[in-house]
Write a protein that holds these residues in place. Structure first.
Motif, PDB file in Angstrom:
ATOM      1  N   PRO A 146      -9.664   8.960  -4.831  1.00  0.00           N
ATOM      2  CA  PRO A 146      -9.616  10.341  -4.375  1.00  0.00           C
ATOM      3  C   PRO A 146      -8.211  10.925  -4.541  1.00  0.00           C
ATOM      4  N   ARG A 147      -8.137  12.143  -5.062  1.00  0.00           N
ATOM      5  CA  ARG A 147      -6.854  12.844  -5.270  1.00  0.00           C
ATOM      6  C   ARG A 147      -5.784  11.899  -5.836  1.00  0.00           C
TER       7      ARG A 147
ATOM      8  N   MET B  28      -6.374  15.030 -17.466  1.00  0.00           N
ATOM      9  CA  MET B  28      -7.512  14.206 -17.899  1.00  0.00           C
ATOM     10  C   MET B  28      -7.498  12.855 -17.191  1.00  0.00           C
ATOM     11  N   GLY B  29      -6.299  12.281 -17.045  1.00  0.00           N
ATOM     12  CA  GLY B  29      -6.181  10.989 -16.371  1.00  0.00           C
ATOM     13  C   GLY B  29      -6.585  11.074 -14.910  1.00  0.00           C
ATOM     14  N   SER B  30      -6.196  12.177 -14.254  1.00  0.00           N
ATOM     15  CA  SER B  30      -6.555  12.357 -12.843  1.00  0.00           C
ATOM     16  C   SER B  30      -8.062  12.453 -12.677  1.00  0.00           C
ATOM     17  N   ILE B  31      -8.677  13.230 -13.551  1.00  0.00           N
ATOM     18  CA  ILE B  31     -10.128  13.412 -13.444  1.00  0.00           C
ATOM     19  C   ILE B  31     -10.839  12.079 -13.697  1.00  0.00           C
TER      20      ILE B  31
ATOM     21  N   ASP C   1       8.770   0.101 -12.307  1.00  0.00           N
ATOM     22  CA  ASP C   1       7.828   0.555 -11.271  1.00  0.00           C
ATOM     23  C   ASP C   1       6.377   0.446 -11.731  1.00  0.00           C
ATOM     24  N   ILE C   2       6.179   0.333 -13.045  1.00  0.00           N
ATOM     25  CA  ILE C   2       4.830   0.452 -13.604  1.00  0.00           C
ATOM     26  C   ILE C   2       3.850  -0.498 -12.915  1.00  0.00           C
ATOM     27  N   LEU C   3       4.312  -1.727 -12.633  1.00  0.00           N
ATOM     28  CA  LEU C   3       3.408  -2.734 -12.063  1.00  0.00           C
ATOM     29  C   LEU C   3       3.345  -2.694 -10.538  1.00  0.00           C
ATOM     30  N   ASN C   4       4.204  -1.901  -9.915  1.00  0.00           N
ATOM     31  CA  ASN C   4       4.202  -1.857  -8.446  1.00  0.00           C
ATOM     32  C   ASN C   4       4.014  -0.454  -7.902  1.00  0.00           C
ATOM     33  N   SER C   5       3.936   0.515  -8.795  1.00  0.00           N
ATOM     34  CA  SER C   5       3.917   1.898  -8.337  1.00  0.00           C
ATOM     35  C   SER C   5       2.648   2.217  -7.569  1.00  0.00           C
ATOM     36  N   GLU C   6       2.789   3.135  -6.623  1.00  0.00           N
ATOM     37  CA  GLU C   6       1.605   3.609  -5.891  1.00  0.00           C
ATOM     38  C   GLU C   6       0.833   4.620  -6.747  1.00  0.00           C
ATOM     39  N   ALA C   7       1.398   4.983  -7.887  1.00  0.00           N
ATOM     40  CA  ALA C   7       0.743   5.971  -8.748  1.00  0.00           C
ATOM     41  C   ALA C   7      -0.586   5.445  -9.259  1.00  0.00           C
ATOM     42  N   ASN C   8      -1.599   6.306  -9.284  1.00  0.00           N
ATOM     43  CA  ASN C   8      -2.886   5.940  -9.887  1.00  0.00           C
ATOM     44  C   ASN C   8      -2.898   6.276 -11.368  1.00  0.00           C
ATOM     45  N   VAL C   9      -2.078   7.275 -11.734  1.00  0.00           N
ATOM     46  CA  VAL C   9      -1.980   7.705 -13.129  1.00  0.00           C
ATOM     47  C   VAL C   9      -0.500   7.816 -13.496  1.00  0.00           C
ATOM     48  N   ILE C  10      -0.125   7.213 -14.615  1.00  0.00           N
ATOM     49  CA  ILE C  10       1.242   7.372 -15.126  1.00  0.00           C
ATOM     50  C   ILE C  10       1.137   7.975 -16.522  1.00  0.00           C
ATOM     51  N   VAL C  11       1.816   9.094 -16.733  1.00  0.00           N
ATOM     52  CA  VAL C  11       1.738   9.742 -18.046  1.00  0.00           C
ATOM     53  C   VAL C  11       3.001   9.473 -18.861  1.00  0.00           C
ATOM     54  N   CYS C  12       2.803   9.342 -20.173  1.00  0.00           N
ATOM     55  CA  CYS C  12       3.919   9.156 -21.098  1.00  0.00           C
ATOM     56  C   CYS C  12       3.478   9.560 -22.494  1.00  0.00           C
TER      57      CYS C  12
END
Lengths: 343, 343
Positions: B174-175, B162-165, B216-227
């Motif tokens: 994108p992706r 859901m977060g990715s979409i 990493d939360i504030l510097n991550s390249e991730a667009n979505v972080i799940v927890c």
């Protein structure tokens, strides 16, 4: 009393470590002998550079040829680096040659080696690492931040007991207020773990004040806040990073403008106060609780002053027989529990 | 399109809410009709004060006599306040009279009423709330922060989908890169939940980049972080509070000194940048994902601008048929899974 100092662990090793050790020994008026563990030559170099401190200090050196790096896996390091300074230091404590160990190196390595050499304290199911969450003029002791994952209720109750004893006996908080980290203040708010822990802590002899939420951590009247190490570890790393990110963002934007640079200069005093409150470099060490020995872990960026504070903390934990008290309290609590179970 | 706005929820209600609704309708050039739900008289008052905006806006008012307070238990409120603005707004969506709901009131009440009236999206086991974690020039979408406790691996995988979409279709990433919040970057570091989720995400079609840690939360390249929502909720509340505590500490210390006050004045521009990055008041709304409808929750302190942004976000979620895409993706993933299970 002899306290082993892992002279090679941490970003400022061995300089800040050795200097801090000498300062501590001076402050104790020779009552404490600091045993520097690490590279003999490099330690002696630093001692030469601090000859005045050294003259009045009681110290000795135990050579260790290896070092566990911060990013190294503790499990692998233990196998591959038997002569690493932290392991040698722990062995000295196991053999009774020192009374405590202080390290600013890898927390994982300190924990793993303590478990392997010293083992757990009788009655403790899982050791834990607590840390100081700064308030402006005070602190809260958050335990566990040492990544005990999937903790059982029993573990968190033990963390609460150990945290209470540490904050009362070492940090001078009479009858510490204990809180449980959860997602709502009502006792019915939380997950399976916290709901059960809430019930157990309510029945315990501890000064339990109930649940606190994420936004209470920095303002809570609680002296001790307990949580599973998964949450505690993520929170701790996030907090340190958020502080650094904010500081960097301010610095970067100030550099861009002469006016802002002047402003920052005029605000120097204020920024010093902020740094003193929030910067982990300014703190001493945190205890590894539940280990059959005394181990204090200092921040990797610890200054000599912080290391010296950590050594004084270790001395107090030995003097005040913290581990004996913990064992005794755990016994009492068990008794308590059986009563309440039968009730 | 019609979007219902809970005009009574939030610290600045109804003023900022109504003004924001009018701004949004103006920006959409009448393409969106904003349905203000709440106290008729008070809403009309605010509209009068914003007559110029109102003249060009498409809006209507649905009276609701009650309000759910921020500190009220959603479960109790639903029973005791059937005519509360948030419940009335959700019913309008259920009856097809509006296409989406925006609220700056109690998140719990919005979630509870959405589940009760709209229900879950087909294929979703648990809805989740995501939030934007600000980076200096970007953000990461952290999901779940809505306190889904004791999540199962299946739930976190659904949060990731859901977060990715949401981030790709609405936030234009994108992706999107998806990461899992844990206590170590290695896939074997974590608790029972994250170890299993890591394995499932690795097999999914998502752009999974592995574990991230608290720092990493504030510097991550991730667009979505799940927890899990327990961790996410504590983190979110802690972060908001830490920012506020720092700001207050600086203000208080500046007040004490004329020199520092001058310094702060010269740093105004820098502090504005910091505020823009970190202050949640500056953000729009976050979606309640997995609900069979569109619900956007804005921060309680939202400004008119933030509310307007939230309404535009709701419009996009309706336009782009986010829920249909989520259902479809969940189907695909299931197919995937069966294959991998049989493999």
């Amino acid at each position: 009393m002899k306290i082993a100092l892992d002279a090679m662990g941490g970003d400022n090793a061995p300089d800040a470590l050795v200097e801090g050790g000498l300062i501590a020994s001076n402050q104790c008026k020779g009552e404490v002998e600091v045993v520097f563990v690490g590279d003999l030559e490099r330690i002696e170099e630093v001692i030469k550079r601090n000859q005045q401190l050294a003259d009045k200090a009681r110290y000795s050196i135990v050579h260790a040829s290896q070092v566990v790096e911060m990013d190294e896996s503790p499990a692998i390091a233990i196998k591959k680096k038997p002569d690493a300074s932290i392991f040698v230091a722990q062995k000295l404590q196991k053999e009774g040659k020192v009374d405590a160990v202080v390290s600013a190196g890898s927390t994982g390595a300190a924990m793993a080696s303590a478990l392997l050499t010293l083992g757990r304290l009788k009655g403790v199911h899982r050791p834990a690492i607590g840390t100081f969450v700064p308030h402006e003029d005070d602190f809260t002791f958050l335990i566990d931040v040492g990544a005990n994952v999937d903790s059982k209720p029993r573990n968190l109750v033990e963390f609460a007991i150990m945290g209470s004893i540490f904050t009362s006996k070492i940090m001078g908080k009479p009858r510490p207020k204990v809180a449980l980290l959860s997602i709502g203040e009502e006792k019915k708010k939380g997950n399976e773990l916290t709901l059960q822990v809430h019930a157990e802590l309510s029945q315990s002899k501890l000064n339990f004040i109930g649940n606190v939420e994420g936004n209470d951590i920095l303002n809570s009247e609680a002296n001790v806040i307990v949580c599973d190490g998964f949450v505690g570890n993520i929170l701790l790393k996030f907090a340190e990073n958020l502080y650094e990110v904010l500081r960097e963002q301010i610095k970067r934007n100030v550099r861009g403008s002469k006016i802002a640079m002047m402003g920052a200069f005029l605000m120097t005093r204020v920024f010093k106060i902020i740094k003193k409150t929030w910067d982990y470099e300014e703190y001493g060490g945190v205890p590894l609780l539940g280990i059959n020995g005394v181990v204090i872990i200092s921040h990797g960026r610890s200054t000599a002053k912080a290391i010296s504070n950590a050594i004084l903390e270790a001395r107090e934990m030995v003097d005040k027989k913290i581990n004996e008290i913990i064992q005794q309290e755990l016994e009492n609590q068990r008794g308590m529990e059986i009563v309440s179970e039968n009730a």
